[in-house]
Write an enzyme that holds these catalytic residues in place. Structure first.
Site, PDB file in Angstrom:
ATOM      1  N   CYS A  97       0.862  -1.180   0.000  1.00 20.35           N
ATOM      2  CA  CYS A  97       0.000   0.000   0.000  1.00 20.35           C
ATOM      3  C   CYS A  97       0.898   1.230   0.000  1.00 20.35           C
ATOM      4  CB  CYS A  97      -0.961  -0.022   1.185  1.00 20.35           C
ATOM      5  SG  CYS A  97      -0.159  -0.119   2.789  1.00 20.35           S
ATOM      6  N   LYS A  98       0.354   2.361   0.323  1.00 16.02           N
ATOM      7  CA  LYS A  98       1.141   3.594   0.227  1.00 16.02           C
ATOM      8  C   LYS A  98       2.255   3.640   1.275  1.00 16.02           C
ATOM      9  CE  LYS A  98       0.617   8.504  -0.519  1.00 16.02           C
ATOM     10  NZ  LYS A  98      -0.339   9.552  -0.809  1.00 16.02           N
TER      11      LYS A  98
END
Length: 137
Positions: A97-98
């Site tokens: 994810c980020k």
């Protein structure tokens, strides 16, 4: 504040038990989501065992740059698109994810669905970029 410190001094066993219970709860919850891997460990695992990176970010972030060969399944749509991961059921799945925060929740969902080799990449794409590893647009 003085009363609080006095309580801690008198009830140190209870405080120690509370801290131990909280520590075990945090450890247990983090293990349910799958172990964490550094970007280098994730690359090695995917290459050696034929695994796959799953990018959980939204479409705009994915288009700005993603890991080559990563499947794009936004975390909000993971329940609807789990079928795309069926061919990787026996292979390692590395969730990205980020910043490494959303991967834990997604890992729990996949573990509950019977995927055994689920890992999350620590630091997410922020760490990937900090290490200047290649991305594809």
């Amino acid at each position: 504040m003085a009363l609080f410190l006095e309580f801690l001094a008198q009830q140190w066993i209870l405080v120690a038990a509370l801290l131990a219970a909280v520590g075990m709860l945090i450890f247990h919850e983090s293990r349910k989501a799958g172990p964490s891997l550094s970007p280098q460990q994730a690359i090695n695992l995917v290459n050696q065992e034929g695994g796959v990176f799953v990018d959980l970010r939204d479409g705009a972030d994915y288009k700005q740059g993603h890991i080559t060969g990563a499947l794009h399944i936004p975390s909000a749509k993971l329940d609807d698109r789990k079928g795309e991961l069926e061919k990787y059921r026996a292979a390692p799945i590395v969730l990205v994810c980020k910043m490494g925060q959303q991967a834990g929740a997604a890992g729990k969902k996949l573990k509950a669905s019977g995927f055994d080799k689920v890992y999350k990449m620590t630091g997410g794409m922020m760490e990937w970029g900090n290490l200047q590893l290649p991305t594809t647009k």
